[in-house]
Design a protein around this motif. Structure first.
Motif, PDB file in Angstrom:
ATOM      1  N   LEU A  11       0.838  -1.193   0.000  1.00 33.66           N
ATOM      2  CA  LEU A  11       0.000   0.000   0.000  1.00 33.66           C
ATOM      3  C   LEU A  11       0.877   1.249   0.000  1.00 33.66           C
ATOM      4  CD1 LEU A  11      -2.720   1.576   0.476  1.00 33.66           C
ATOM      5  CD2 LEU A  11      -2.357   1.186   2.931  1.00 33.66           C
ATOM      6  N   SER A  12       0.589   2.153  -0.903  1.00 30.38           N
ATOM      7  CA  SER A  12       1.302   3.441  -0.952  1.00 30.38           C
ATOM      8  C   SER A  12       0.296   4.573  -0.747  1.00 30.38           C
ATOM      9  CB  SER A  12       2.028   3.610  -2.286  1.00 30.38           C
ATOM     10  OG  SER A  12       1.121   3.529  -3.368  1.00 30.38           O
ATOM     11  N   VAL A  13       0.691   5.551   0.070  1.00 33.78           N
ATOM     12  CA  VAL A  13      -0.207   6.645   0.439  1.00 33.78           C
ATOM     13  C   VAL A  13       0.552   7.963   0.386  1.00 33.78           C
ATOM     14  CG1 VAL A  13      -1.751   7.537   2.218  1.00 33.78           C
ATOM     15  CG2 VAL A  13      -1.458   5.072   1.979  1.00 33.78           C
ATOM     16  N   ASP A  14      -0.100   8.993  -0.113  1.00 32.50           N
ATOM     17  CA  ASP A  14       0.441  10.355  -0.083  1.00 32.50           C
ATOM     18  C   ASP A  14      -0.470  11.211   0.781  1.00 32.50           C
ATOM     19  OD1 ASP A  14       2.642   9.906  -1.768  1.00 32.50           O
ATOM     20  OD2 ASP A  14       1.425  10.197  -3.562  1.00 32.50           O
ATOM     21  N   ILE A  15       0.096  11.769   1.852  1.00 28.46           N
ATOM     22  CA  ILE A  15      -0.671  12.582   2.787  1.00 28.46           C
ATOM     23  C   ILE A  15      -0.094  13.989   2.837  1.00 28.46           C
ATOM     24  CG2 ILE A  15      -1.512  12.797   5.161  1.00 28.46           C
ATOM     25  CD1 ILE A  15      -1.001   9.824   5.522  1.00 28.46           C
ATOM     26  N   THR A  16      -0.943  14.996   2.703  1.00 34.71           N
ATOM     27  CA  THR A  16      -0.524  16.389   2.845  1.00 34.71           C
ATOM     28  C   THR A  16      -0.962  16.910   4.213  1.00 34.71           C
ATOM     29  OG1 THR A  16      -0.652  16.836   0.465  1.00 34.71           O
ATOM     30  CG2 THR A  16      -0.710  18.726   1.930  1.00 34.71           C
ATOM     31  N   VAL A  17       0.011  17.356   5.001  1.00 40.57           N
ATOM     32  CA  VAL A  17      -0.257  17.917   6.331  1.00 40.57           C
ATOM     33  C   VAL A  17      -0.059  19.425   6.252  1.00 40.57           C
ATOM     34  CG1 VAL A  17       0.333  17.841   8.773  1.00 40.57           C
ATOM     35  CG2 VAL A  17       0.558  15.774   7.381  1.00 40.57           C
ATOM     36  N   ARG A  18      -1.031  20.174   6.733  1.00 37.71           N
ATOM     37  CA  ARG A  18      -0.989  21.633   6.616  1.00 37.71           C
ATOM     38  C   ARG A  18      -0.944  22.306   7.991  1.00 37.71           C
ATOM     39  NH1 ARG A  18      -4.771  19.784   3.253  1.00 37.71           N
ATOM     40  NH2 ARG A  18      -6.504  20.369   4.617  1.00 37.71           N
ATOM     41  N   ASN A  19      -0.094  23.336   8.077  1.00 36.54           N
ATOM     42  CA  ASN A  19      -0.041  24.193   9.261  1.00 36.54           C
ATOM     43  C   ASN A  19      -0.695  25.523   8.893  1.00 36.54           C
ATOM     44  OD1 ASN A  19       0.544  25.748  11.498  1.00 36.54           O
ATOM     45  ND2 ASN A  19       2.719  25.981  11.011  1.00 36.54           N
ATOM     46  N   PRO A  20      -1.938  25.760   9.325  1.00 34.33           N
ATOM     47  CA  PRO A  20      -2.642  26.982   8.918  1.00 34.33           C
ATOM     48  C   PRO A  20      -2.270  28.216   9.736  1.00 34.33           C
ATOM     49  CG  PRO A  20      -4.059  25.660  10.312  1.00 34.33           C
ATOM     50  CD  PRO A  20      -2.761  24.887  10.172  1.00 34.33           C
ATOM     51  N   ASN A  21      -1.401  28.058  10.731  1.00 30.04           N
ATOM     52  CA  ASN A  21      -1.080  29.175  11.619  1.00 30.04           C
ATOM     53  C   ASN A  21      -0.169  30.194  10.946  1.00 30.04           C
ATOM     54  OD1 ASN A  21      -2.254  28.277  14.367  1.00 30.04           O
ATOM     55  ND2 ASN A  21      -1.171  26.466  13.642  1.00 30.04           N
ATOM     56  N   LYS A  22      -0.443  31.466  11.190  1.00 32.88           N
ATOM     57  CA  LYS A  22       0.322  32.545  10.577  1.00 32.88           C
ATOM     58  C   LYS A  22       1.554  32.938  11.390  1.00 32.88           C
ATOM     59  CE  LYS A  22      -3.678  34.645   8.292  1.00 32.88           C
ATOM     60  NZ  LYS A  22      -4.481  35.891   8.106  1.00 32.88           N
ATOM     61  N   ARG A  23       1.606  32.583  12.668  1.00 33.35           N
ATOM     62  CA  ARG A  23       2.712  33.021  13.517  1.00 33.35           C
ATOM     63  C   ARG A  23       3.339  31.875  14.310  1.00 33.35           C
ATOM     64  NH1 ARG A  23      -1.332  36.897  13.929  1.00 33.35           N
ATOM     65  NH2 ARG A  23      -0.759  38.983  13.230  1.00 33.35           N
ATOM     66  N   PHE A  78      10.165  16.305  10.779  1.00 29.35           N
ATOM     67  CA  PHE A  78      10.219  17.448   9.868  1.00 29.35           C
ATOM     68  C   PHE A  78       9.705  18.696  10.575  1.00 29.35           C
ATOM     69  CE2 PHE A  78       6.161  15.317   9.187  1.00 29.35           C
ATOM     70  CZ  PHE A  78       5.234  16.342   9.136  1.00 29.35           C
ATOM     71  N   TYR A  79      10.073  19.847   9.998  1.00 23.59           N
ATOM     72  CA  TYR A  79       9.622  21.141  10.516  1.00 23.59           C
ATOM     73  C   TYR A  79       8.686  21.781   9.505  1.00 23.59           C
ATOM     74  CZ  TYR A  79       9.576  26.095  11.670  1.00 23.59           C
ATOM     75  OH  TYR A  79       9.158  27.373  11.957  1.00 23.59           O
ATOM     76  N   GLN A  80       7.669  22.432  10.017  1.00 22.92           N
ATOM     77  CA  GLN A  80       6.679  23.083   9.167  1.00 22.92           C
ATOM     78  C   GLN A  80       6.576  24.542   9.557  1.00 22.92           C
ATOM     79  OE1 GLN A  80       2.600  21.507   9.374  1.00 22.92           O
ATOM     80  NE2 GLN A  80       2.981  20.688   7.348  1.00 22.92           N
ATOM     81  N   GLY A  81       6.957  25.424   8.651  1.00 23.73           N
ATOM     82  CA  GLY A  81       6.857  26.852   8.929  1.00 23.73           C
ATOM     83  C   GLY A  81       5.417  27.327   8.898  1.00 23.73           C
ATOM     84  N   THR A  82       5.234  28.618   9.113  1.00 25.32           N
ATOM     85  CA  THR A  82       3.882  29.170   9.151  1.00 25.32           C
ATOM     86  C   THR A  82       3.211  29.025   7.794  1.00 25.32           C
ATOM     87  OG1 THR A  82       4.755  31.370   8.617  1.00 25.32           O
ATOM     88  CG2 THR A  82       4.530  30.811  10.938  1.00 25.32           C
ATOM     89  N   GLU A  83       1.966  28.576   7.824  1.00 23.11           N
ATOM     90  CA  GLU A  83       1.121  28.402   6.636  1.00 23.11           C
ATOM     91  C   GLU A  83       1.797  27.528   5.563  1.00 23.11           C
ATOM     92  OE1 GLU A  83       0.295  32.732   5.987  1.00 23.11           O
ATOM     93  OE2 GLU A  83      -1.791  32.056   6.194  1.00 23.11           O
ATOM     94  N   GLU A  84       2.546  26.539   6.004  1.00 17.85           N
ATOM     95  CA  GLU A  84       3.214  25.621   5.077  1.00 17.85           C
ATOM     96  C   GLU A  84       2.507  24.279   5.052  1.00 17.85           C
ATOM     97  OE1 GLU A  84       7.895  27.093   4.999  1.00 17.85           O
ATOM     98  OE2 GLU A  84       7.348  25.136   5.817  1.00 17.85           O
ATOM     99  N   SER A  85       2.715  23.556   3.939  1.00 16.23           N
ATOM    100  CA  SER A  85       2.204  22.201   3.781  1.00 16.23           C
ATOM    101  C   SER A  85       3.370  21.256   3.544  1.00 16.23           C
ATOM    102  CB  SER A  85       1.216  22.110   2.615  1.00 16.23           C
ATOM    103  OG  SER A  85       0.071  22.914   2.858  1.00 16.23           O
ATOM    104  N   THR A  86       3.249  20.054   4.069  1.00 13.53           N
ATOM    105  CA  THR A  86       4.286  19.033   3.915  1.00 13.53           C
ATOM    106  C   THR A  86       3.634  17.740   3.453  1.00 13.53           C
ATOM    107  OG1 THR A  86       5.555  20.030   5.716  1.00 13.53           O
ATOM    108  CG2 THR A  86       6.147  17.790   5.069  1.00 13.53           C
ATOM    109  N   LYS A  87       4.246  17.098   2.448  1.00 15.55           N
ATOM    110  CA  LYS A  87       3.723  15.820   1.971  1.00 15.55           C
ATOM    111  C   LYS A  87       4.561  14.690   2.535  1.00 15.55           C
ATOM    112  CE  LYS A  87       1.877  15.351  -2.015  1.00 15.55           C
ATOM    113  NZ  LYS A  87       1.577  15.279  -3.470  1.00 15.55           N
ATOM    114  N   VAL A  88       3.889  13.718   3.121  1.00 15.90           N
ATOM    115  CA  VAL A  88       4.550  12.509   3.612  1.00 15.90           C
ATOM    116  C   VAL A  88       3.968  11.325   2.832  1.00 15.90           C
ATOM    117  CG1 VAL A  88       5.081  13.408   5.887  1.00 15.90           C
ATOM    118  CG2 VAL A  88       2.896  12.305   5.512  1.00 15.90           C
ATOM    119  N   SER A  89       4.827  10.359   2.529  1.00 12.73           N
ATOM    120  CA  SER A  89       4.412   9.249   1.662  1.00 12.73           C
ATOM    121  C   SER A  89       4.827   7.905   2.258  1.00 12.73           C
ATOM    122  CB  SER A  89       5.016   9.427   0.262  1.00 12.73           C
ATOM    123  OG  SER A  89       4.621  10.662  -0.308  1.00 12.73           O
TER     124      SER A  89
END
Length: 206
Positions: free
Chosen positions: A77-89, A116-127
């Protein structure tokens, strides 16, 4: 009369008066600290307004999903997940990231992912990629497997767990553990009926 009684009491037992004074002072300090902390927390919330992270499964595919007569599940099974940080600060660190795959509430796959690190209002894909073989328990699961195989799609649940650290300016604070749950309907391998995977929003818990 009352003042005179207290004065006499203090003269008779000065230690008692000292203890009462210290207790009263400590209570005042504690109450003041609680008020200050409450005000600071309110100011922090009004300034930064932290929002819940969000996650979406963009794609999921089964290259193999076979159940042997001995109830051993062979899977790929292969999966692509997008995680989003909606915070501005507020920036987010994701530590101890792990992903799990389940069928009928039984875990069949486990993958440890990189932090991993996620900056403000950034999205990260994990697979995460799950492949291997795992026994399933119980006749009901085998029956459900055959039923879903006939329907041409499998109900699979993928989970993503991580320990969060919150970054505000130069400060880093240990945060809660994020639990992301994604219930998926994945087309069976070799499905020729035209079934396709539809992007699915996940639920986030802390």
């Amino acid at each position: 009369m009352g003042s005179a009684s207290r004065a006499v009491s203090c003269l008779c037992c000065p230690c008692k008066c000292l203890a009462c004074g210290l207790f009263s002072c400590l209570c005042s300090i504690l109450i003041s600290l609680l008020v200050v902390v409450g005000v600071l927390a309110l100011i922090f919330y009004l300034i930064f307004r932290p929002h819940m992270i969000a996650a979406t499964v963009d794609s999921a595919a089964l290259a193999q999903f076979d159940l042997a007569p001995n109830s051993a599940l062979a899977y790929n099974l292969s999966v692509d997940i997008t995680v989003r940080n909606p915070n501005k600060r507020v920036g987010l660190y994701y530590d101890d990231v792990e992903s799990l795959a389940l069928f009928q509430d039984q875990r069949f796959g486990y993958v440890q992912l990189d932090s991993f690190y996620q900056g403000t209002e950034e999205s990260t894909k994990v697979s995460p990629q799950f492949h291997g073989q795992q026994p399933l328990q119980g006749d009901v699961n085998a029956a459900n497997f055959r039923s879903q195989q006939t329907d041409g799609k499998f109900d699979v649940e993928v989970k993503l767990n991580a320990r969060l650290r919150v970054k505000v300016w130069a400060f880093k604070v240990r945060g809660p553990k994020a639990r992301i749950t994604c219930p998926l309907s994945v087309p069976a391998p070799g499905n020729n009926a035209g079934a396709t995977f539809k992007p699915t929003d996940c639920k986030v818990w802390f």
